[in-house]
Design an enzyme around this catalytic site. Sequence first.
Site, short mmCIF file in Angstrom:
data_model
loop_
_atom_site.label_atom_id
_atom_site.label_comp_id
_atom_site.label_asym_id
_atom_site.label_seq_id
_atom_site.Cartn_x
_atom_site.Cartn_y
_atom_site.Cartn_z
N ASP A 242 12.02 12.17 52.40
CA ASP A 242 10.80 12.20 52.38
C ASP A 242 9.90 11.54 51.29
O ASP A 242 10.57 11.06 50.33
CB ASP A 242 10.25 13.83 51.81
CG ASP A 242 9.10 14.18 52.35
OD1 ASP A 242 8.14 13.46 52.88
OD2 ASP A 242 8.47 15.35 51.67
N GLY A 243 8.60 10.80 51.58
CA GLY A 243 7.96 10.01 50.60
C GLY A 243 7.67 8.97 50.83
O GLY A 243 7.12 7.88 50.35
N GLY B 183 5.27 7.80 53.32
CA GLY B 183 3.85 7.34 53.19
C GLY B 183 3.23 7.26 51.87
O GLY B 183 2.58 6.42 51.49
N ARG B 184 3.79 7.89 50.85
CA ARG B 184 2.96 7.83 49.74
C ARG B 184 3.52 6.56 48.80
O ARG B 184 2.81 6.01 48.20
CB ARG B 184 3.60 9.06 48.55
CG ARG B 184 2.70 10.40 48.59
CD ARG B 184 3.37 11.56 48.22
NE ARG B 184 4.32 11.96 49.37
CZ ARG B 184 5.11 13.13 48.99
NH1 ARG B 184 5.31 13.59 47.99
NH2 ARG B 184 6.09 13.43 49.94
N ARG C 223 1.12 3.72 56.00
CA ARG C 223 2.18 4.44 55.88
C ARG C 223 3.31 3.64 56.76
O ARG C 223 4.36 4.19 56.10
CB ARG C 223 1.85 5.61 56.67
CG ARG C 223 0.90 6.53 56.18
CD ARG C 223 0.27 8.00 56.65
NE ARG C 223 1.72 8.89 57.21
CZ ARG C 223 2.15 9.38 55.93
NH1 ARG C 223 1.39 9.60 55.04
NH2 ARG C 223 3.29 10.11 56.33
N HIS D 78 7.71 3.56 56.09
CA HIS D 78 8.92 3.88 57.02
C HIS D 78 9.81 2.75 57.26
O HIS D 78 10.96 2.89 57.13
CB HIS D 78 8.15 4.59 58.51
CG HIS D 78 7.34 5.61 58.35
ND1 HIS D 78 7.79 6.59 57.81
CD2 HIS D 78 6.27 5.77 58.82
CE1 HIS D 78 6.82 7.52 57.86
NE2 HIS D 78 5.83 7.16 58.53
N LEU E 186 32.90 8.12 58.54
CA LEU E 186 31.84 8.96 58.14
C LEU E 186 31.14 9.58 59.54
O LEU E 186 31.06 8.64 60.40
CB LEU E 186 30.72 8.29 57.53
CG LEU E 186 29.62 8.87 57.44
CD1 LEU E 186 29.54 10.14 56.24
CD2 LEU E 186 28.33 7.78 56.57
N SER F 253 10.90 22.79 54.82
CA SER F 253 10.32 22.08 56.15
C SER F 253 10.94 22.20 57.40
O SER F 253 11.43 21.31 58.17
CB SER F 253 9.92 20.67 55.93
OG SER F 253 9.29 20.48 54.80
C1 IPE Z 1 10.11 16.47 56.47
O1 IPE Z 1 9.01 15.73 55.99
C2 IPE Z 1 10.37 16.19 57.60
C3 IPE Z 1 11.36 14.67 57.70
C4 IPE Z 1 11.79 14.44 56.61
C5 IPE Z 1 11.71 14.10 58.96
P1 IPE Z 1 7.63 16.05 56.05
O2 IPE Z 1 6.87 15.20 55.28
O3 IPE Z 1 7.21 16.09 57.59
O4 IPE Z 1 7.57 17.60 55.64
P2 IPE Z 1 6.20 18.35 55.15
O5 IPE Z 1 5.60 18.66 56.48
O6 IPE Z 1 5.39 17.82 54.12
O7 IPE Z 1 7.02 19.80 54.70
C1 IPE Z 2 9.19 11.11 55.25
O1 IPE Z 2 8.02 10.27 54.82
C2 IPE Z 2 9.36 10.37 56.97
C3 IPE Z 2 9.13 11.39 57.85
C4 IPE Z 2 8.60 12.42 57.91
C5 IPE Z 2 9.05 10.69 59.32
P1 IPE Z 2 6.64 10.84 54.94
O2 IPE Z 2 5.95 10.09 55.97
O3 IPE Z 2 6.47 12.16 55.26
O4 IPE Z 2 5.92 10.57 53.67
P2 IPE Z 2 4.87 11.38 52.72
O5 IPE Z 2 5.48 12.62 52.53
O6 IPE Z 2 3.79 11.32 53.41
O7 IPE Z 2 4.68 10.57 51.48
MG MG Z 3 6.31 13.75 53.84
#
Ligand code: IPE
Ligand code: IPE
Ligand code: MG
Length: 248
Positions: A18-19, A21-22, A31, A35, A129, A194
């Site tokens: 996660d993260g 986008g930020r 965003r 990715h 793995l 999640s």
């Molecule tokens: C969870 O991340 C799903 C993946 C990492 C693929 P999200 O960013 O979608 O989760 P929420 O919705 O903020 O909990």
């Molecule tokens: C995780 O990063 C990737 C996916 C869920 C596909 P996010 O896209 O959720 O990034 P944030 O949480 O918005 O920073």
């Molecule tokens: Mg996220």
Amino acid sequence: MSNIDKSKLPSHIAIIMDGNGRWAKNKGKARVFGHKNGVESVRQVTEGAAELGIQHLTLYAFSTENWNRPKAEVTALMTLLVTTISKETKTLNKNNIRLHAIGNLDNLPNLAKKELLSSIEKTSNNTGLNLILALSYSSKWEITQAMKTIANKVKNGELNPEEINEGTIQSNLCTAQFPDPELLIRTSGEHRISNFLLWQIAYSELYFTPTLWPDFRKADLEEAILSYQQRERRFGKTSEQLETPTNA
Ligand code: IPE
Ligand code: IPE
Ligand code: MG
């Protein structure tokens, strides 16, 4: 890495990546830039896990709920999936890594599904793995599927309801062939699951780090494993019972 006890490695590590986008936003970018950079973290962590001798690595790449994101982001993620898989299959084979996928793969665009199944097939003889991608995955979807399968077996007279036990449910999940993760990592400072592997993480050790996924490297994986190795897994017992098995 030298501090890691190779005799106490988790056999299965699951990661909520996660993260992205930020990370991109912090850099003033879109965003999708996050990715794209997250792919390098996937490479590093997969390589790190393989080098350490971890047997299973599950990566949460796209959730059922992620279908609700803006269409352009979903399309970009699916395109990234196709290009990455087709580019990396050779490396997977070189490193003896076997690819698997869990989730509602029928919901993926045709090309993504095709590339994925092709890479799964091409790596199917590898014995190192096991890299498991969770795609269009959610735990409630998975458990619902399992319940339907079990209900049908009962309906057809193949299964007596009295015989249903935890093993029946486990063996009808997408992860039936894998052990439960001993360690679950989530990046980006969020403290939630999640909809990921709810059944399978019943006794997993949880590790949360503020590091955003595109910054996550082998050293971060090693830090998580070190934290795991410092914990006492009691499974309901007392500390004393674990120290002197005669108290068991
Ligand atoms: C969870 O991340 C799903 C993946 C990492 C693929 P999200 O960013 O979608 O989760 P929420 O919705 O903020 O909990
Ligand atoms: C995780 O990063 C990737 C996916 C869920 C596909 P996010 O896209 O959720 O990034 P944030 O949480 O918005 O920073
Ligand atoms: Mg996220």
